[in-house]
Design a protein around this motif. Sequence first.
Motif, PDB file in Angstrom:
ATOM      1  N   ASP A 133       0.967  -1.123  -0.091  1.00 35.14           N
ATOM      2  CA  ASP A 133       0.115   0.069   0.155  1.00 35.14           C
ATOM      3  C   ASP A 133       0.960   1.258   0.221  1.00 35.14           C
ATOM      4  O   ASP A 133       1.740   1.169   0.907  1.00 35.14           O
ATOM      5  N   TYR A 134       0.689   2.246  -1.036  1.00 36.02           N
ATOM      6  CA  TYR A 134       1.469   3.390  -0.953  1.00 36.02           C
ATOM      7  C   TYR A 134       0.791   4.840  -0.632  1.00 36.02           C
ATOM      8  O   TYR A 134      -0.377   4.803  -1.475  1.00 36.02           O
ATOM      9  N   GLY A 135       1.433   5.420  -0.016  1.00 39.92           N
ATOM     10  CA  GLY A 135       0.841   6.743   0.162  1.00 39.92           C
ATOM     11  C   GLY A 135       1.756   7.886   0.005  1.00 39.92           C
ATOM     12  O   GLY A 135       2.478   8.299   0.835  1.00 39.92           O
ATOM     13  N   ARG A 166       0.778   9.002  -5.305  1.00 34.90           N
ATOM     14  CA  ARG A 166      -0.191   7.913  -5.350  1.00 34.90           C
ATOM     15  C   ARG A 166      -0.834   7.815  -4.112  1.00 34.90           C
ATOM     16  O   ARG A 166      -0.238   8.060  -2.917  1.00 34.90           O
ATOM     17  N   ALA A 167      -2.160   7.584  -4.282  1.00 39.40           N
ATOM     18  CA  ALA A 167      -2.993   7.797  -2.926  1.00 39.40           C
ATOM     19  C   ALA A 167      -2.998   6.313  -2.248  1.00 39.40           C
ATOM     20  O   ALA A 167      -2.657   5.353  -3.129  1.00 39.40           O
ATOM     21  N   PRO A 168      -3.167   6.228  -1.110  1.00 41.52           N
ATOM     22  CA  PRO A 168      -3.237   5.196  -0.434  1.00 41.52           C
ATOM     23  C   PRO A 168      -4.510   4.415  -0.662  1.00 41.52           C
ATOM     24  O   PRO A 168      -5.390   4.872  -1.059  1.00 41.52           O
ATOM     25  N   GLY A 169      -4.528   2.972  -0.124  1.00 42.23           N
ATOM     26  CA  GLY A 169      -5.770   2.281  -0.403  1.00 42.23           C
ATOM     27  C   GLY A 169      -5.564   1.369  -1.664  1.00 42.23           C
ATOM     28  O   GLY A 169      -6.534   0.954  -2.191  1.00 42.23           O
ATOM     29  N   GLY A 214       5.595  10.495   2.671  1.00 42.72           N
ATOM     30  CA  GLY A 214       5.309   9.409   1.929  1.00 42.72           C
ATOM     31  C   GLY A 214       5.339   7.954   3.040  1.00 42.72           C
ATOM     32  O   GLY A 214       6.018   8.125   3.804  1.00 42.72           O
ATOM     33  N   THR A 215       4.513   7.187   2.634  1.00 46.64           N
ATOM     34  CA  THR A 215       4.403   5.952   3.496  1.00 46.64           C
ATOM     35  C   THR A 215       4.372   4.669   2.564  1.00 46.64           C
ATOM     36  O   THR A 215       3.533   4.761   1.582  1.00 46.64           O
ATOM     37  N   VAL A 216       5.083   3.850   2.820  1.00 42.81           N
ATOM     38  CA  VAL A 216       4.826   2.392   2.194  1.00 42.81           C
ATOM     39  C   VAL A 216       4.622   1.314   3.453  1.00 42.81           C
ATOM     40  O   VAL A 216       5.264   0.999   4.504  1.00 42.81           O
ATOM     41  N   ALA A 217       3.601   0.678   3.265  1.00 44.25           N
ATOM     42  CA  ALA A 217       3.268  -0.313   4.331  1.00 44.25           C
ATOM     43  C   ALA A 217       2.151  -1.487   3.607  1.00 44.25           C
ATOM     44  O   ALA A 217       2.259  -1.535   2.598  1.00 44.25           O
ATOM     45  N   SER A 218       1.416  -2.073   4.501  1.00 43.47           N
ATOM     46  CA  SER A 218       0.539  -3.226   3.898  1.00 43.47           C
ATOM     47  C   SER A 218      -0.687  -2.873   4.612  1.00 43.47           C
ATOM     48  O   SER A 218      -1.174  -1.880   5.389  1.00 43.47           O
ATOM     49  N   GLU A 219      -1.835  -3.840   4.498  1.00 45.20           N
ATOM     50  CA  GLU A 219      -3.122  -3.360   4.942  1.00 45.20           C
ATOM     51  C   GLU A 219      -3.082  -3.566   6.464  1.00 45.20           C
ATOM     52  O   GLU A 219      -2.438  -4.445   7.252  1.00 45.20           O
ATOM     53  N   GLY A 220      -3.950  -2.448   7.284  1.00 42.51           N
ATOM     54  CA  GLY A 220      -3.688  -2.697   8.694  1.00 42.51           C
ATOM     55  C   GLY A 220      -4.726  -3.600   9.075  1.00 42.51           C
ATOM     56  O   GLY A 220      -5.875  -3.383   8.424  1.00 42.51           O
ATOM     57  N   VAL A 221      -4.575  -3.997  10.140  1.00 43.29           N
ATOM     58  CA  VAL A 221      -5.477  -4.964  10.843  1.00 43.29           C
ATOM     59  C   VAL A 221      -5.460  -4.924  12.337  1.00 43.29           C
ATOM     60  O   VAL A 221      -4.471  -4.417  12.799  1.00 43.29           O
ATOM     61  N   GLY A 225      -7.061  -6.497  20.134  1.00 45.22           N
ATOM     62  CA  GLY A 225      -7.220  -5.248  20.781  1.00 45.22           C
ATOM     63  C   GLY A 225      -6.140  -4.352  20.292  1.00 45.22           C
ATOM     64  O   GLY A 225      -5.790  -3.231  20.764  1.00 45.22           O
ATOM     65  N   ARG A 226      -5.304  -4.652  19.299  1.00 46.42           N
ATOM     66  CA  ARG A 226      -4.091  -3.935  19.076  1.00 46.42           C
ATOM     67  C   ARG A 226      -4.057  -3.786  17.399  1.00 46.42           C
ATOM     68  O   ARG A 226      -4.426  -4.833  16.836  1.00 46.42           O
ATOM     69  N   ALA A 227      -3.474  -2.506  16.811  1.00 41.31           N
ATOM     70  CA  ALA A 227      -3.234  -2.437  15.466  1.00 41.31           C
ATOM     71  C   ALA A 227      -2.010  -3.163  15.149  1.00 41.31           C
ATOM     72  O   ALA A 227      -1.103  -3.062  15.664  1.00 41.31           O
ATOM     73  N   GLN A 228      -2.076  -3.856  13.901  1.00 36.67           N
ATOM     74  CA  GLN A 228      -0.964  -4.621  13.335  1.00 36.67           C
ATOM     75  C   GLN A 228      -0.961  -4.272  11.807  1.00 36.67           C
ATOM     76  O   GLN A 228      -1.814  -3.997  11.247  1.00 36.67           O
ATOM     77  N   PHE A 229       0.031  -4.862  11.335  1.00 40.03           N
ATOM     78  CA  PHE A 229       0.361  -4.811   9.741  1.00 40.03           C
ATOM     79  C   PHE A 229       0.084  -6.271   9.128  1.00 40.03           C
ATOM     80  O   PHE A 229       0.458  -7.137   9.736  1.00 40.03           O
TER      81      PHE A 229
END
Length: 245
Positions: A133-135, A166-169, A214-221, A225-229
């Motif tokens: 995922d690219y923002g 490039r928009a995220p999502g 800029g941010t490069v990551a993966s889907e957030g899940v 009870g805590r945020a992960q990639f």
Amino acid sequence: MRSSNKVLAALLGTAFARPSPADSGDPIRILPYSWQYEITALEGPGCPDFNSMEAYSTRPTFGSNTVDGSEIYYWHFAYPHIHLTVDGDNTPEASIWCETTLKYVELTKTGAPPEVPGYRLRLHKNGTSMIADYGLDEGVEATWTFTYDTDGKGKITDTITVSGPRAPGTYTDISPSASPAGKTVQYPLPECGVGTIKYRTELTVKATKKGAKGTVASEGVERDGRAQFYGIQQGVSYDWERCAA
């Protein structure tokens, strides 16, 4: 990608595959009955979780294939720790890497290796793919570099470059590495039926304009009870050739 692709079979650090039958009229398929990948080693800040029992650790995820007159297979590996954020004012450049070692084994109907292997795996049939995922603002560029070790016979290097804006999502976008037409280098493993594959995955993100981010990551899940990639997913391509009887 997590919800739109089926995992053929995946355990922590281990992946099994069983191909579906070819339809009538398809090219003759050259492949073993089944096969297995096992992650045997991880090194680097992009994969600090070897033997971790967390759901979203570095791991195999899913397999896929296409037919081009022969079978081209990809197996995908997820790296939840590979993600970067940069900005042109404070942190204009950042990088992160992981080295992965895989054990490959050919399997029979019984789930055991054959007494006499019938196939040799050929690494890098169709380059490398990446799901991320690219923002990225204008003036920010993300570069993936994939370097495969070929057992003392040199190295194979692929690159993928994604430039802003490039928009995220866009996590379902699959970016393939670029290779000159007809010049993809392939590496047959030294032995039939078994082998070791080692490769380095590196991400570098640069912001060349003041204020650009800029941010490069993966889907957030969210889990427990805590945020992960979920993990960016690297597709490693391969096919097989028959071994001499």
